[in-house]
Scaffold this active site. Structure first.
Site, PDB file in Angstrom:
ATOM      1  N   GLU A   1       0.844  -1.202   0.000  1.00 20.50           N
ATOM      2  CA  GLU A   1       0.000   0.000   0.000  1.00 20.50           C
ATOM      3  C   GLU A   1       0.881   1.255   0.000  1.00 20.50           C
ATOM      4  O   GLU A   1       0.620   2.218  -0.728  1.00 20.50           O
ATOM      5  CB  GLU A   1      -0.920   0.001   1.220  1.00 20.50           C
ATOM      6  CG  GLU A   1      -1.856   1.204   1.244  1.00 20.50           C
ATOM      7  CD  GLU A   1      -2.828   1.197   2.429  1.00 20.50           C
ATOM      8  OE1 GLU A   1      -2.733   0.324   3.302  1.00 20.50           O
ATOM      9  OE2 GLU A   1      -3.694   2.106   2.465  1.00 20.50           O
TER      10      GLU A   1
ATOM     11  N   GLN B   1      -0.018  27.415  -8.932  1.00 22.92           N
ATOM     12  CA  GLN B   1       0.476  28.787  -8.999  1.00 22.92           C
ATOM     13  C   GLN B   1       0.772  29.195 -10.444  1.00 22.92           C
ATOM     14  O   GLN B   1       0.442  30.302 -10.871  1.00 22.92           O
ATOM     15  CB  GLN B   1       1.746  28.897  -8.131  1.00 22.92           C
ATOM     16  CG  GLN B   1       2.129  30.306  -7.763  1.00 22.92           C
ATOM     17  CD  GLN B   1       1.090  30.948  -6.819  1.00 22.92           C
ATOM     18  OE1 GLN B   1       0.288  30.254  -6.207  1.00 22.92           O
ATOM     19  NE2 GLN B   1       1.107  32.264  -6.760  1.00 22.92           N
TER      20      GLN B   1
ATOM     21  N   GLU C   1       4.001  11.200  10.078  1.00 19.49           N
ATOM     22  CA  GLU C   1       4.612  11.095  11.405  1.00 19.49           C
ATOM     23  C   GLU C   1       4.880   9.634  11.763  1.00 19.49           C
ATOM     24  O   GLU C   1       5.927   9.312  12.342  1.00 19.49           O
ATOM     25  CB  GLU C   1       3.693  11.750  12.454  1.00 19.49           C
ATOM     26  CG  GLU C   1       3.576  13.262  12.327  1.00 19.49           C
ATOM     27  CD  GLU C   1       2.676  13.730  11.172  1.00 19.49           C
ATOM     28  OE1 GLU C   1       1.922  12.897  10.623  1.00 19.49           O
ATOM     29  OE2 GLU C   1       2.736  14.919  10.811  1.00 19.49           O
TER      30      GLU C   1
HETATM   31  C1  FAD Z   1      -9.754   9.238   1.883  1.00 16.85           C
HETATM   32  C2  FAD Z   1      -9.308   8.228   2.884  1.00 16.85           C
HETATM   33  C3  FAD Z   1      -9.328   6.886   2.550  1.00 16.85           C
HETATM   34  C4  FAD Z   1      -8.956   5.917   3.490  1.00 16.85           C
HETATM   35  N1  FAD Z   1      -9.092   4.598   3.176  1.00 16.85           N
HETATM   36  C5  FAD Z   1      -8.930   3.666   4.166  1.00 16.85           C
HETATM   37  C6  FAD Z   1      -9.252   2.284   3.926  1.00 16.85           C
HETATM   38  O1  FAD Z   1      -9.640   1.892   2.811  1.00 16.85           O
HETATM   39  N2  FAD Z   1      -9.152   1.418   4.951  1.00 16.85           N
HETATM   40  C7  FAD Z   1      -8.724   1.796   6.198  1.00 16.85           C
HETATM   41  O2  FAD Z   1      -8.656   0.955   7.081  1.00 16.85           O
HETATM   42  N3  FAD Z   1      -8.399   3.086   6.448  1.00 16.85           N
HETATM   43  C8  FAD Z   1      -8.503   4.037   5.464  1.00 16.85           C
HETATM   44  N4  FAD Z   1      -8.201   5.349   5.729  1.00 16.85           N
HETATM   45  C9  FAD Z   1      -7.750   5.725   7.052  1.00 16.85           C
HETATM   46  C10 FAD Z   1      -6.290   6.156   7.129  1.00 16.85           C
HETATM   47  O3  FAD Z   1      -5.445   5.048   6.987  1.00 16.85           O
HETATM   48  C11 FAD Z   1      -6.118   6.894   8.456  1.00 16.85           C
HETATM   49  O4  FAD Z   1      -6.803   8.117   8.350  1.00 16.85           O
HETATM   50  C12 FAD Z   1      -4.679   7.122   8.825  1.00 16.85           C
HETATM   51  O5  FAD Z   1      -4.022   5.907   9.108  1.00 16.85           O
HETATM   52  C13 FAD Z   1      -4.536   8.032  10.041  1.00 16.85           C
HETATM   53  O6  FAD Z   1      -5.347   7.616  11.077  1.00 16.85           O
HETATM   54  P1  FAD Z   1      -6.333   8.661  11.808  1.00 16.85           P
HETATM   55  O7  FAD Z   1      -7.067   9.379  10.767  1.00 16.85           O
HETATM   56  O8  FAD Z   1      -7.106   7.930  12.830  1.00 16.85           O
HETATM   57  O9  FAD Z   1      -5.372   9.696  12.493  1.00 16.85           O
HETATM   58  P2  FAD Z   1      -4.759   9.605  13.969  1.00 16.85           P
HETATM   59  O10 FAD Z   1      -4.113   8.303  14.163  1.00 16.85           O
HETATM   60  O11 FAD Z   1      -5.779  10.046  14.957  1.00 16.85           O
HETATM   61  O12 FAD Z   1      -3.616  10.717  13.863  1.00 16.85           O
HETATM   62  C14 FAD Z   1      -3.930  12.103  13.898  1.00 16.85           C
HETATM   63  C15 FAD Z   1      -2.603  12.877  13.834  1.00 16.85           C
HETATM   64  O13 FAD Z   1      -1.778  12.501  14.950  1.00 16.85           O
HETATM   65  C16 FAD Z   1      -0.537  12.038  14.469  1.00 16.85           C
HETATM   66  N5  FAD Z   1      -0.032  10.953  15.322  1.00 16.85           N
HETATM   67  C17 FAD Z   1      -0.684   9.827  15.726  1.00 16.85           C
HETATM   68  N6  FAD Z   1       0.128   9.050  16.431  1.00 16.85           N
HETATM   69  C18 FAD Z   1       1.328   9.663  16.471  1.00 16.85           C
HETATM   70  C19 FAD Z   1       2.607   9.341  17.028  1.00 16.85           C
HETATM   71  N7  FAD Z   1       2.818   8.193  17.677  1.00 16.85           N
HETATM   72  N8  FAD Z   1       3.625  10.212  16.868  1.00 16.85           N
HETATM   73  C20 FAD Z   1       3.433  11.375  16.208  1.00 16.85           C
HETATM   74  N9  FAD Z   1       2.262  11.733  15.644  1.00 16.85           N
HETATM   75  C21 FAD Z   1       1.229  10.878  15.764  1.00 16.85           C
HETATM   76  C22 FAD Z   1      -0.802  11.525  13.076  1.00 16.85           C
HETATM   77  O14 FAD Z   1       0.389  11.472  12.295  1.00 16.85           O
HETATM   78  C23 FAD Z   1      -1.797  12.570  12.572  1.00 16.85           C
HETATM   79  O15 FAD Z   1      -1.103  13.695  12.142  1.00 16.85           O
HETATM   80  C24 FAD Z   1      -8.510   6.323   4.781  1.00 16.85           C
HETATM   81  C25 FAD Z   1      -8.450   7.685   5.093  1.00 16.85           C
HETATM   82  C26 FAD Z   1      -8.860   8.624   4.182  1.00 16.85           C
HETATM   83  C27 FAD Z   1      -8.827  10.075   4.578  1.00 16.85           C
END
Ligand code: FAD
Length: 376
Positions: free
Chosen positions: A239, A333, A364
């Site tokens: 992926e 731009q 991150e």
């Molecule tokens: C359009 C789209 C399609 C997607 N498709 C899929 C899919 O098909 N299947 C699926 O399972 N998921 C899917 N996702 C989910 C995607 O994989 C997650 O959004 C991503 O892994 C981040 O998880 P979160 O959104 O819960 O963010 P969080 O884990 O809540 O993180 C929020 C912020 O905190 C930061 N953060 C978290 N932990 C740490 C750390 N230890 N150190 C420093 N910074 C940290 C992150 O980097 C981020 O900036 C999709 C997301 C989108 C937006």
């Protein structure tokens, strides 16, 4: 990177598909936030949909380069959302291939690879994304079934999926207590809670899914209990390299559009390309694309030789995601007001690119992996 004749022929066929089947309707599908299911079948008939899957299950038997070519070529159609939707099988099916019995492979792979069924991967949840081991969706054994309960968020193709490869908790061990299941449309208790509105990837559906004591037969469990986390880590490699390819390919396409525009568009009596500042912008954009692309290809070559390159693939995802943001910003731009108009490919791909540092593991989290590899 050595492309052989089969790769070049395949590239031509993907470019033709993008030109004839995606580009003419991309803007319409993006606005409608969907596209016809028929496109899956057409992509399968063109040999694109399952190009890297084994031929005994209806795939094309191709290699990693074929999958990179697919992303590069299909994105020229101008809708990352369509490419992401067609590609959700690329993350949903590998756990079946890796962990599934022969019977499960025969049952679940061919209909998806033929474009008859749609598959999605469900890992992320409302309460956890980056911290995969924090998954709370539970599957509890009850005789020859499991009772699966919880919810999943941001699932690509989740609204239309005929089945979802779901990672659920089957035991208390943080990493060792996770198991994959196939949950099929129509199983009582499984429902789509909502279709989500997004910044980009408009043509792709993204869903929140609910599982309310879904009775999943043991035959739908992939591998042994507890085998999910390791399989997921392997899945992430494909992926993340795929998303790195999205990055360099997006940047390459918007660079080409910006270049063409800079040669045509006149200002102050000369083409934009006549201003040194524009020429240097384009030179830097081209450099970024070339570096990202060659790193990604070099990694693909090593992965194809069997190397497992967790840190390097994380670097590739981060680097390509980042240069895609930078190159898209400059492309908009250079197009000026036109770069902000929905009618341009630059506008759409720039919006779409914002997902790259988030999806499949954030920048991150990639940096944490890279830091660990440095002994930190
Ligand atoms: C359009 C789209 C399609 C997607 N498709 C899929 C899919 O098909 N299947 C699926 O399972 N998921 C899917 N996702 C989910 C995607 O994989 C997650 O959004 C991503 O892994 C981040 O998880 P979160 O959104 O819960 O963010 P969080 O884990 O809540 O993180 C929020 C912020 O905190 C930061 N953060 C978290 N932990 C740490 C750390 N230890 N150190 C420093 N910074 C940290 C992150 O980097 C981020 O900036 C999709 C997301 C989108 C937006």
């Amino acid at each position: 990177m050595q492309f052989d004749e089969s790769h070049e022929l395949y590239r031509q066929s993907c470019l033709r598909f993008a030109r004839e089947k995606i580009a003419p309707l991309a803007a319409e599908w993006e606005e409608a936030e969907t596209f016809p299911r028929e496109l899956y079948r057409e992509a399968a008939e063109a040999g694109i949909l399952g190009v890297t899957f084994p031929s005994e299950y209806g795939g094309g038997g191709g290699d990693l380069l074929h999958s990179m070519i697919t992303v590069e070529a299909l994105l020229t159609g101008g809708s990352s959302g369509v490419v992401a939707s067609l590609g959700s099988l690329g993350i949903a099916l590998p756990p079946v291939l890796l962990l599934g019995s022969e019977q499960q492979k025969q049952r679940f792979l061919p209909p998806v690879l033929a474009g008859e069924k749609i598959a999605a991967l469900a890992i992320s949840e409302p309460g956890t994304g980056s911290d995969v081991a924090g998954i709370r969706t539970r599957a509890e054994r009850d005789g020859e079934q499991y009772l699966l309960s919880g919810s999943k968020l941001y699932i690509t193709s989740g609204v239309r999926a005929d089945f979802v490869t779901v990672l659920a908790r089957t035991g208390p061990d943080k990493h060792g207590g996770l198991t994959f299941f196939i949950v099929e449309r129509g199983m009582p208790g499984y429902s789509v809670s909502r279709a989500l509105k997004k910044t980009g990837w408009w043509a792709s559906d993204t869903a929140e899914l609910a599982f309310d004591s879904v009775r999943v037969p043991v035959e739908n469990r992939l591998g042994e209990e507890g085998s999910g986390f390791v399989a997921l880590m392997k899945n992430f490699q494909g992926e993340r390299l795929g998303l790195a390819t999205y990055g360099h390919a997006t940047a390459e396409i918007v660079l080409a559009d910006a270049l063409a525009y800079a040669k045509e568009r006149q200002a102050f009596g000369r083409p934009l390309a006549g201003f040194q500042v524009t020429r240097h912008k384009l030179a830097l954009m081209a450099t970024k694309v070339a570096v990202a692309k060659s790193f990604n290809y070099a990694l693909a070559e090593r992965v194809m030789k069997g190397e497992y390159l967790v840190a390097e693939v994380s670097m590739a995802k981060n680097f390509s995601s980042q240069i895609a943001q930078e190159v898209c910003f400059e492309a908009v731009q250079i197009l000026g007001g036109m770069g902000y108009m929905r009618e341009t490919r630059v506008e759409r791909l720039s919006r779409d690119a914002r997902i790259l540092p988030i999806g499949g593991g954030t920048t991150e989290i990639m940096n944490e992996i890279i830091a660990k590899s440095l002994g930190l």
